[in-house]
Enzyme design. Structure first.
Site, PDB file in Angstrom:
ATOM      1  CG  ASN A  40      10.790  -2.048 -15.104  1.00  0.00           C
ATOM      2  OD1 ASN A  40      11.655  -1.253 -15.437  1.00  0.00           O
ATOM      3  ND2 ASN A  40       9.583  -1.679 -14.748  1.00  0.00           N
ATOM      4  NE  ARG A  56      10.517  -5.825 -11.835  1.00  0.00           N
ATOM      5  CZ  ARG A  56       9.499  -5.560 -12.653  1.00  0.00           C
ATOM      6  NH1 ARG A  56       9.282  -6.324 -13.720  1.00  0.00           N
ATOM      7  NH2 ARG A  56       8.718  -4.540 -12.440  1.00  0.00           N
ATOM      8  CD  GLU A  79       7.140  -7.750 -19.801  1.00  0.00           C
ATOM      9  OE1 GLU A  79       7.548  -6.955 -18.946  1.00  0.00           O
ATOM     10  OE2 GLU A  79       5.948  -8.117 -19.863  1.00  0.00           O
ATOM     11  CG  HIS A 114      -1.831  -1.087   1.358  1.00  0.00           C
ATOM     12  ND1 HIS A 114      -2.451  -1.425   2.515  1.00  0.00           N
ATOM     13  CD2 HIS A 114      -2.272  -1.946   0.425  1.00  0.00           C
ATOM     14  CE1 HIS A 114      -3.246  -2.453   2.301  1.00  0.00           C
ATOM     15  NE2 HIS A 114      -3.145  -2.798   1.044  1.00  0.00           N
ATOM     16  CB  CYS A 159       6.355   1.144 -20.958  1.00  0.00           C
ATOM     17  SG  CYS A 159       6.263  -0.652 -21.063  1.00  0.00           S
TER      18      CYS A 159
HETATM   19  C1  PEP Z   1       8.672  -3.868 -17.393  1.00  0.00           C
HETATM   20  O1  PEP Z   1       8.859  -5.056 -17.140  1.00  0.00           O
HETATM   21  O2  PEP Z   1       9.563  -3.087 -17.779  1.00  0.00           O
HETATM   22  C2  PEP Z   1       7.322  -3.283 -17.238  1.00  0.00           C
HETATM   23  C3  PEP Z   1       7.059  -2.063 -17.648  1.00  0.00           C
HETATM   24  O3  PEP Z   1       6.373  -4.039 -16.632  1.00  0.00           O
HETATM   25  P1  PEP Z   1       6.292  -4.313 -15.050  1.00  0.00           P
HETATM   26  O4  PEP Z   1       7.257  -3.381 -14.372  1.00  0.00           O
HETATM   27  O5  PEP Z   1       4.882  -4.076 -14.676  1.00  0.00           O
HETATM   28  O6  PEP Z   1       6.699  -5.753 -14.963  1.00  0.00           O
HETATM   29 MG    MG Z   2       7.239  -6.389 -16.941  1.00  0.00          MG
END
Ligand code: PEP
Ligand code: MG
Length: 572
Positions: A455, A466, A432, A190, A503
């Site tokens: 990410n 990560r 990804e 949260h 993104c």
């Molecule tokens: C990513 O993996 O870079 C991404 C934008 O998705 P999430 O962070 O939601 O896994």
């Molecule tokens: Mg992702």
């Protein structure tokens, strides 16, 4: 002393530490006489009632300040207050053991929290924290320890706490506190969601920071790097004051470019759009001039609740965001559950490596009935706004075809019922997973657009979890392997005539903007608070020079040199 955590909201704060240390609420055992049992049970019931009405009041305030969605978090607390575990067990302990209410509560909590701790599921851990937060309030009330309410935090304080509850977050917003750091927090907590909505510097996941920082310490909080420094020396303090002033001055200056185009000096137009995790963030996207939403994460709809959201609820959510952003586009990503995001109300077998498990599109393919509800909601909303759909965690072309087949079936079902949707809605995929990055030429032919999720791409390519702080130093976006993969993805997308966005968090780091432009990236999707900083870098850059620099970098075998070169460009 310097402590590292997870950056939750950018900015730099320098202030006086205000530590909310839970050990303050120690509970002493008192044996009570038989005739005192009724008054002791009454005292406990009164405490519950008081906390309930306090929570209800704050819930109303929260609704005004942060919008309806955040109110659900308060419902979770109210649910705990009325939970028989808390009430009945404590009451019967007071009676059977003839002990004071504080001690009875303490005992019941200990027993139950141990059970919660044994469950690996992240959702249950969160619920355990909810119970603890509520119980602490009750203990505070019983022991008369109201002195150190977060409401009474002096101005210019940086708050350190085990966890930041939604109630505390509202107080923070109202009291003008300049930052906060908490022991707990991860992607689904949260507090992390709140931190983003509040837009004050915050660092989460600091383990036991409340044990190291003391009331009155001069502290620095750096929400950009995820760092807290207690009692800094003169030079460090001066350095951070300079960085803070630069950050603030830049923020003020940046607002001036809000309505200017994202165009390089030599005339290359790029798109800088935003990532949002909850619909309330649309306000910030508009305030900072985002050219659309490049990633609308939809997991918030599924987490912290007792059952799946209905099609109607999802539809309303997608429709309202699309309408607010219109005519700019919004890219709705279908649910990415699993990994570190679990559902409490839907049983899944425990996995040894959930990030390599039944996550995102894999979950959807296994449960097409659940998936189709979301697809229907997105399709229906597409008739009212500029909506695009995106699938996460696609690993290869066979999987993409399976997903598109389900989408096609859903469209046909809607068509048969005469339900309108945008027949030309673009459908893209996230790149990804390394297997997707290496077969992107094939995938690009069957997608309308690609969006690079760095990410995950970085975590899977470098084999670095990560969310694991022990290997965080190995998580390197500028690793040559990553830069080569990015080039491969962008080039393949372009030769297939498709637009390519990024993104992942890498897109929002201004010191990478020039490199990304040099790799040919033309669509950035970043957190709302990074929109103007990235646009600013775009406007300072020269597209053809960037390509030359990046060519050099792609041949740079010495990774350390490369990282140094790029990081030198940091302005604060
Ligand atoms: C990513 O993996 O870079 C991404 C934008 O998705 P999430 O962070 O939601 O896994
Ligand atoms: Mg992702």
């Amino acid at each position: 002393m310097l402590y590292k955590g997870i950056p939750a909201a950018p900015g730099i704060g320098i202030g006086t530490a205000f530590v909310i240390n839970d050990t303050e609420f120690c509970t002493v055992k008192r044996n009570i006489a038989k005739e005192d049992i009724p008054s002791e049970t009454e005292r406990f019931k009164k405490a519950l009632n008081e906390i309930r009405s306090e929570l209800e009041k704050t819930k109303k305030k929260a609704e005004k300040l942060l919008g309806k969605k955040h109110v659900k978090l308060f419902d979770a607390y109210l649910f705990v207050i009325d939970d028989p575990m808390l009430k009945d067990d404590v009451l019967s302990k007071i009676v059977s053991d003839r002990v004071n209410a504080e001690y009875a509560l303490h005992e019941v909590l200990n027993k139950n929290l141990k059970a919660f701790d044994k469950i690996k599921d992240e959702y249950f851990k969160e619920r355990g924290r909810d119970i603890l937060d509520v119980a602490r309030r009750v203990l505070k009330y019983l022991s008369g320890a109201h002195k150190k309410k977060i409401i009474s935090v002096p101005e210019n304080s940086i708050v350190f706490a085990a966890n930041l509850t939604p109630t505390d977050a509202i107080a923070i917003k109202e009291d003008g506190i300049i930052g906060f750091a908490i022991n707990m927090g991860g992607k689904t907590s949260h507090s992390t969601i709140m931190a983003r909505a509040l837009e004050i510097p915050a660092v989460v996941g600091m383990n036991d920071i409340t044990q190291h920082v003391h009331d009155g310490d001069i502290t620095i909080i750096d929400g950009i790097e995820g760092v807290v420094i207690a009692n800094p020396d003169k030079d460090t303090l001066e350095n951070y004051k300079r960085r803070r002033n630069m950050f603030l001055a830049e923020r003020e200056e940046l607002i001036l470019i809000r309505d200017l185009p994202s165009v390089t000096k030599d005339g290359k137009k790029v798109v800088v759009s935003a990532n949002i995790e909850i619909p309330e963030e649309v306000k910030s996207v508009i305030a900072y001039g985002g050219e659309g939403i490049g990633l609308f994460r939809t997991e918030y709809l599924y987490l912290n609740r007792k059952g799946f959201p209905s099609e109607e609820e999802q539809y309303e959510s997608y429709r309202s965001v699309a309408e607010k952003m219109f005519p700019n586009p919004i890219v709705i990503r279908t649910m990415d559950l699993g990994g570190d995001r679990f559902l409490s109300y839907f049983h899944l077998n425990e996995e040894k490596n959930p990030f390599l498990g039944l996550r995102a599109i894999r979950f959807c393919l296994k449960h097409p009935d659940i998936f189709k509800i979301q697809l229907r909601a997105i399709l229906r909303a597409s008739s009212l706004g500029n909506i695009k759909m995106m699938f996460p965690m696609i690993s290869g072309v066979g999987e993409l075809r399976d997903v598109k087949k389900i989408l096609e079936e859903t469209k046909q079902e809607l068509k048969q019922k005469g339900v309108p949707y945008d027949e030309h809605m673009e459908v893209g995929i996230m790149i990804e997973i390394p297997s997707a990055a290496l077969t992107v030429d094939v995938l690009a032919k069957e997608s309308d657009f690609l969006s690079i999720g760095t990410n995950d791409l970085i975590q899977y390519t470098l084999a670095v979890d990560r969310v694991n702080e022990y290997v965080a130093q190995l998580y390197e976006p500028l690793h040559l392997s990553i830069l080569r993969l990015l080039k491969n993805i962008i080039d393949a997308g372009k030769s297939a005539g498709k637009w390519v966005s990024m993104c992942g968090e890498m897109a929002g780091e201004p010191s990478y903007t020039e490199i990304l432009l040099g790799l040919g990236l033309e669509h950035f999707s970043v957190a709302p608070s990074s929109l103007l900083r990235v646009k600013n870098e775009v406007r300072k850059a020269n597209y053809s020079d960037a390509a030359k620099t990046t060519d050099e970098i792609l041949n740079e075998a010495d990774r350390d040199l490369l990282v140094k070169k790029v990081k030198q460009k940091r302005i604060y």
